[in-house]
Write an enzyme that holds these catalytic residues in place. Structure first.
Site, PDB file in Angstrom:
ATOM      1  N   LYS A 122       0.980  -1.145  -0.045  1.00  0.00           N
ATOM      2  CA  LYS A 122       0.028  -0.043   0.007  1.00  0.00           C
ATOM      3  C   LYS A 122       0.759   1.261  -0.025  1.00  0.00           C
ATOM      4  CE  LYS A 122      -3.056   2.874   2.657  1.00  0.00           C
ATOM      5  NZ  LYS A 122      -3.537   3.155   3.995  1.00  0.00           N
ATOM      6  N   THR A 232      -9.302   3.623  11.957  1.00  0.00           N
ATOM      7  CA  THR A 232      -9.648   4.514  13.142  1.00  0.00           C
ATOM      8  C   THR A 232     -10.963   4.336  13.674  1.00  0.00           C
ATOM      9  OG1 THR A 232      -8.101   6.078  12.341  1.00  0.00           O
ATOM     10  CG2 THR A 232      -9.601   6.667  14.060  1.00  0.00           C
TER      11      THR A 232
END
Lengths: 282, 71
Positions: A122, A232
């Site tokens: 990524k 998150t």
């Protein structure tokens, strides 16, 4: 080298998700660089209160791909490795977090692959500490280099449809546009640009960053995103495992809705019941 | 007679190593050997399969990293 970490084992698991079936009841797995992934939810491992909580949330999410960063080991306090807590059947997706330049990112990717991590990366090139927005030019440069070196590259980008085409052209396996700034929980603030990306995509579009609620993940999937990445919103929930499950259900629901065909919006009412009922004037 | 030790830096910290000591041996000795210990030597990544072959030289600078929590 390809993916390591038990992809084969993962694909042999019983199919738990009715919603993973597509329009015709066919397998609706996600293909990235020729790899089949049943889950369209990717989760991160950051910001959890403990590695045990992280592990439980990863399991509850049903995800197969899990992002990790690469960091120096502190020689004074060698703690347990986060990978020791991850289920064997998840596949690690290393990121290049901490890279302000394309050179930094290429260095991390090479180090990760040499040391035995998957050659999927990524790609994050983030020079700006305030908004954590990625550098489009540096990302494109690093992507081209890493594709040349045989990596499967999934770049994290601001949702720019022109950049998307350039990243596809250099051989990226997916493109990961942010919904809103990392960790903001603001949802699809950049919805229109992401819609354009989805409409013209030749490789999977994974909406990454800024999703704060399962409803927002469902919205992204309804728009036609191929997958979402959430960190998150799960890690900082009161009950991360329960929130992970909620995101899993939302991703499945959004995907199913996309297949089912959403109605068009209307400005005015359209009755659901017959208007000529008993009270109708004769 | 024991050959003179070489000095390498590991994540910025000076470490004594035996002449000819390998990356693998150093990782073991420092308690860093793990499934995903990643090693860079003088700015170049070291292939995992070569940890047992690459001998440390005086002045080598190593970075030892691993997967950490991230999104």
């Amino acid at each position: 080298m390809g993916l390591r970490g038990g992809l084969e084992a993962a694909t042999e698991e019983p199919d738990l998700g009715h919603a993973s079936e597509g329009r015709d009841g066919m397998n609706d797995s996600l293909a990235i660089a020729g790899r089949e992934l049943r889950s369209r939810l990717i989760t991160g491992t950051g910001k959890y209160p403990s590695p045990e909580v992280m592990r439980d949330a990863v399991i509850a999410s049903g995800c197969e791909l899990v992002t990790v960063a690469v960091g120096r080991i502190d020689l004074d306090t060698v703690e347990e490795a986060i990978t020791d807590y991850l289920p064997d059947d998840v596949v690690l997706l290393p990121n290049t977090a901490g890279s302000a330049t394309p050179e930094d990112a290429v260095r991390i990717a090479r180090l990760a692959r040499a040391g035995g991590l998957p050659d999927w990366i990524k790609l994050e090139v983030i020079p700006d500490p305030r908004w954590l927005l990625p550098d489009p030019i540096g990302t494109l440069q690093a992507a081209e280099q890493l594709v040349d070196e045989g990596f499967t590259v999934l770049p994290y980008v601001f949702p720019d449809p022109v950049l998307q085409k350039k990243l596809e052209a250099v051989g990226c396996a997916a493109v990961m546009p942010l919904a809103s700034p990392i960790g903001s929980g603001s949802g699809l603030k950049l919805r229109h640009a992401i819609e354009i990306m989805i409409e013209q995509a030749e490789v999977p579009v994974v909406v990454d960053a800024g999703l704060g609620a399962p409803s927002q993940a469902a919205e992204a999937m309804e728009l036609g995103a191929d997958a979402v990445l959430v960190n998150t919103a799960i890690a900082r929930a009161d009950d991360p495992a329960a929130m992970a499950r909620a995101f899993r259900l939302a991703v499945d629901a959004g995907r199913a809705a996309r297949h089912a065909g959403l109605i068009e919006e209307h400005e005015t009412a359209e009755a659901s019941s017959p208007t000529g009922g008993l009270a109708a004037r004769s | 007679m024991r050959a003179e030790a070489v000095t390498v830096t590991v994540n910025g910290r000076a470490e004594e190593a035996d002449p000819g000591e390998t990356v693998e041996s150093l990782l073991d000795r420092l308690g860093l050997a793990a499934r995903y210990a990643l090693v860079e030597r003088n700015g170049e990544p070291v292939e995992r399969g070569r940890y047992g072959e690459v001998a440390l030289e005086d002045g080598d600078s190593l970075v030892v990293a691993r997967p950490v929590a991230g999104g």
